[in-house]
Design an enzyme around this catalytic site. Structure first.
Site, PDB file in Angstrom:
ATOM      1  N   ASP A 244      47.147   8.095  95.221  1.00 52.00           N
ATOM      2  CA  ASP A 244      46.700   7.333  94.050  1.00 52.00           C
ATOM      3  C   ASP A 244      47.089   8.139  92.812  1.00 52.00           C
ATOM      4  O   ASP A 244      46.467   9.147  92.486  1.00 52.00           O
ATOM      5  CB  ASP A 244      45.182   7.134  94.115  1.00 52.00           C
ATOM      6  CG  ASP A 244      44.626   6.422  92.877  1.00 52.00           C
ATOM      7  OD1 ASP A 244      45.416   6.103  91.966  1.00 52.00           O
ATOM      8  OD2 ASP A 244      43.401   6.220  92.823  1.00 52.00           O
TER       9      ASP A 244
ATOM     10  N   GLN B 286      46.080   8.370  87.432  1.00 54.58           N
ATOM     11  CA  GLN B 286      45.771   9.249  86.306  1.00 54.58           C
ATOM     12  C   GLN B 286      46.890  10.233  85.994  1.00 54.58           C
ATOM     13  O   GLN B 286      46.726  11.085  85.119  1.00 54.58           O
ATOM     14  CB  GLN B 286      44.483  10.032  86.599  1.00 54.58           C
ATOM     15  CG  GLN B 286      43.243   9.186  86.774  1.00 54.58           C
ATOM     16  CD  GLN B 286      42.800   8.502  85.491  1.00 54.58           C
ATOM     17  OE1 GLN B 286      43.250   8.839  84.390  1.00 54.58           O
ATOM     18  NE2 GLN B 286      41.926   7.529  85.616  1.00 54.58           N
TER      19      GLN B 286
ATOM     20  N   LYS C 110      46.922   2.334  82.370  1.00 54.48           N
ATOM     21  CA  LYS C 110      46.561   3.724  82.104  1.00 54.48           C
ATOM     22  C   LYS C 110      47.739   4.529  81.540  1.00 54.48           C
ATOM     23  O   LYS C 110      47.597   5.716  81.247  1.00 54.48           O
ATOM     24  CB  LYS C 110      46.033   4.392  83.377  1.00 54.48           C
ATOM     25  CG  LYS C 110      44.716   3.791  83.885  1.00 54.48           C
ATOM     26  CD  LYS C 110      44.225   4.514  85.128  1.00 54.48           C
ATOM     27  CE  LYS C 110      43.037   3.805  85.756  1.00 54.48           C
ATOM     28  NZ  LYS C 110      41.818   3.857  84.938  1.00 54.48           N
TER      29      LYS C 110
ATOM     30  N   CYS D 121      32.888   5.372  88.524  1.00 55.33           N
ATOM     31  CA  CYS D 121      33.321   4.831  89.822  1.00 55.33           C
ATOM     32  C   CYS D 121      33.644   5.956  90.796  1.00 55.33           C
ATOM     33  O   CYS D 121      34.624   5.884  91.555  1.00 55.33           O
ATOM     34  CB  CYS D 121      34.521   3.905  89.654  1.00 55.33           C
ATOM     35  SG  CYS D 121      34.162   2.415  88.715  1.00 55.33           S
TER      36      CYS D 121
END
Length: 425
Positions: A216, A219, A242, A383
């Site tokens: 993932d 970020q 993002k 989250c």
């Protein structure tokens, strides 16, 4: 990991690569066209980023000039929309150095991509007693889908815990690369701690044991140049919003050798070559089209590609150096507050993500006071409730820095924090 309070002053890093912050910020209309945001210190970039004019113009042009069905028309404007959509796919292919554009699937978000792999790849081959490994620092998006498939199959969700320095305790994850490991999924960069994981080393180890691995990277894309061929991951996800792109569109990368192993989840128009009276006789289209049912998000794909071009124009190395310098400034300033506890490890401030809490003031109260002062931060569990439970806290304040932030934004946050302390004194 023990939260950090006061410490000795932090030595400044070596001078960053020259970065024209004023010129970069001038690319973002929100800071100039809206009276509410002209003096806004926007420090919630880990949640979503602002959009530069080049992205907005690209999307506007798509809707104004060649809006028509993608892959569905034989007239010139439809052919143009299809061509531009596939050009956007190629831009994303190049952005992550993928071998083929067949590996690049446009979807709704990084979350959507993880669910596709959890349910369309892992669940059909997951057996009772097998292990699926995630990390303690995962966002719910990279936790709940694996929890779901483990529950369905009778498998075990295993956790790679944290060491005292806020990094992954790989040595303590006994059985991580064992024969009964069915999948490993982890974030490149924690959305709470800002910790950057050594995904290259983990992918290499997983490949040696023929264990599928998903990264993932939501970020990481502004400040890290990822080469999926060198990374050698099976799957990778990230979202446009993002990294200065639009909301509602993300990317799922499936390595070429895994394309035939993933079952499409969203079924409908545009992803099937032949629809029969039985499911067994129905023939899906070739990847990536079999994963993109429904009318493609043309404007989203165009905006996504424009965001990649904007990131390339800035330079990911330069962005990282600049963001790191501001994060160090904030980190040092927060150490002067006796009642503030920092969760972000100093080693990883280059992510621009700094999470902290106050012993006497709830995170929501801090965020509200900062918001009234024109400082936008995030408060809550982000989250990532399993991670916050690890620290025995319910919520933190998270400041996340991007390329359009300035030293004045850091001063504004610290000023608001001092004011909050007087309010609750």
């Amino acid at each position: 990991m023990t939260p950090i309070t006061r410490a000795e002053p932090i030595a400044a890093e070596e001078a960053a690569v020259p970065f024209d912050a004023a010129k970069v910020k001038a690319c973002f209309p929100i800071f100039f066209d809206n009276a509410l945001t002209r003096k806004l210190s926007y420090l919630d970039n880990a949640a979503t980023s602002q959009k530069p004019l080049s992205v907005l113009q690209a999307m506007d042009n798509a809707v104004r000039s060649y809006c028509s069905p993608v892959h569905r028309g034989f007239y010139p404007i439809a052919e143009q929309s299809t061509q531009r959509y596939e050009q956007a796919r190629q831009t994303l292919t190049d952005f992550i150095s993928a071998k083929t554009s067949a590996s690049i699937i446009f979807n709704a978000s990084a979350t959507d991509g993880i669910n596709q792999i959890a349910k369309g790849f892992l669940l059909p081959r997951l057996s009772a007693g097998q292990n699926v490994w995630v990390t303690r620092m995962e966002h719910h998006a990279n936790y709940l889908p694996w929890l779901f498939v483990c529950d369905k199959a009778g498998a075990n969700l295993r956790i790679i815990e944290l060491s005292d320095n806020g990094e992954l305790d790989i040595d303590g994850a006994h059985g991580l690369f064992a024969d009964n490991t069915a999948m490993i999924a982890l974030s490149h960069t924690s959305n709470v701690l800002g910790t950057n994981n050594d995904v290259y080393a983990l992918c290499k180890k997983a490949r040696e044991h023929d264990i599928p691995i998903l990264i993932d990277a939501a970020q990481a894309m502004v400040t890290h140049s990822l080469d999926v061929e060198s990374l050698s991951c099976d799957f990778l996800v990230f979202s446009a919003h993002k990294m200065f792109g639009p909301t509602g569109i993300g990317l799922l990368y499936i390595a070429p050798h895994r394309l035939g192993d993933v079952q499409p989840l969203r079924l409908g128009g545009g992803m099937v070559d032949f629809t029969a009276d039985t499911f067994a006789q129905t023939i899906w289209s070739e990847p990536p089209y079999c994963f993109e049912a429904g009318s493609p998000n043309l404007a989203g794909a165009i905006g996504f590609a424009a965001a990649c071009e904007f990131v390339n124009a800035i330079g990911q190395h330069q962005a990282k150096q600049y963001i790191s310098s501001l994060a160090l400034q904030l980190y040092q300033a927060l150490l002067d507050f006796d009642r503030v506890k920092l969760l972000t490890p100093l080693k990883h401030v280059s992510s621009g993500i700094i999470s902290f809490y106050h012993d006497d003031i709830h995170a929501h109260d801090l965020a509200h006071i900062m918001g009234d002062a024109g400082v936008a931060v995030r408060a809550g569990h982000h989250c990532a409730q399993p991670l916050l439970a690890h620290f025995n806290v319910n919520s933190t304040v998270r400041a996340s820095i991007s390329v359009y932030n300035t030293p004045e934004d850091i001063v504004a946050l610290i000023t608001a924090l001092r004011h909050a302390q007087t309010v609750f004194a």
